[in-house]
Design an enzyme around this catalytic site. Structure first.
Site: not given
Length: 249
Positions: A192, A69
């Site tokens: 993101c 991530c």
């Protein structure tokens, strides 16, 4: 359990220290619940490591594990330096490999490393797509209007290809805008990191942008990306929100 709440580019995370690996999927789902828990896009567990500064376990909002991530890696580095007092130039182990990070007060730069894979473009549901793996898989669609972003369409593509889904608009050769439907959250998120990285890399690969750009996600919090020496670099601000103790249900 003592935890720390962090935000990075619109994504939010619950971070804690632990001394051993274990399955924390149920705990992650409980903590990330925005109605009955703390509320977060992801749960990060910082673990000791013999070779690197630390190792992490990363869990999505739904309790599933994720190898990588982007914004989470920046939040983890900020936490490791400011809370755990680790050197500001660090390296740590993720499911996608070793991540290098540099912390400068509230700014954190991470190297997402080399792009794992890129597939050829294809047509589906009336749009052109390309799949790029920046640690986790991302479908990318270049568009003229980000209002084209359709959650139901994204859900179909996510389920078929088991990938995150991104819509990107090129403003100029130095600036992109991106919207992302995230796997594991199963909805659009405010940002993101690996998704923005995939959008930038494909735009650069197709000679649509320079090797250094600014990207604006849905949160409006601008971040920087660069591609040099075959590595993808990602920099932006990280916010420490608060710390508290959580009582398990």
């Amino acid at each position: 359990m003592k935890f720390y709440k962090y935000c990075a580019s619109g994504n939010d995370f619950v971070i804690t220290n632990a001394d051993r690996k274990e399955d924390r999927s149920a705990l992650a789902k409980e903590l990330c619940n925005r109605y009955e828990g703390i509320g977060a896009d992801g749960f990060i567990v910082i673990l000791p490591h013999e070779k690197y500064d630390f190792e992490w376990e990363f869990y999505n909002n739904d309790g599933s594990r994720a190898a990588m991530c982007g914004n989470g890696s920046r939040a983890a580095a900020h936490f490791a330096h400011h809370i755990n007092k680790i050197n500001p130039n660090m390296s740590f182990l993720t499911g996608a490999g070793v991540i290098k990070a540099k912390v400068n007060q509230d700014k954190v730069e991470v190297s997402l490393g080399k792009i794992k894979s890129v597939q050829n473009t294809f047509e589906e549901l009336g749009k052109t797509w390309q799949l790029c793996n920046t640690g986790v898989p991302h479908l990318v669609h270049f568009c003229q209007n980000l209002d084209e972003f359709d959650t139901m369409l994204c859900q179909k593509m996510r389920q078929k290809y088991n990938a995150n889904v991104n819509f990107v608009k090129i403003l100029d050769e130095n600036h992109l805008k991106v919207r992302t439907y995230e796997r594991g959250v199963e909805d659009e998120t405010l940002a993101c990191g690996t998704g923005m990285g995939a959008c930038f890399y494909l735009a650069f690969l197709n000679k649509k942008v320079q090797n250094k750009v600014k990207i604006t996600p849905k949160s409006g919090e601008e971040v920087g990306f660069a591609y040099k020496n075959e590595e993808l670099f990602f920099e932006g601000k990280v916010k420490y929100c608060f710390e508290a103790n959580y009582n398990f249900s």
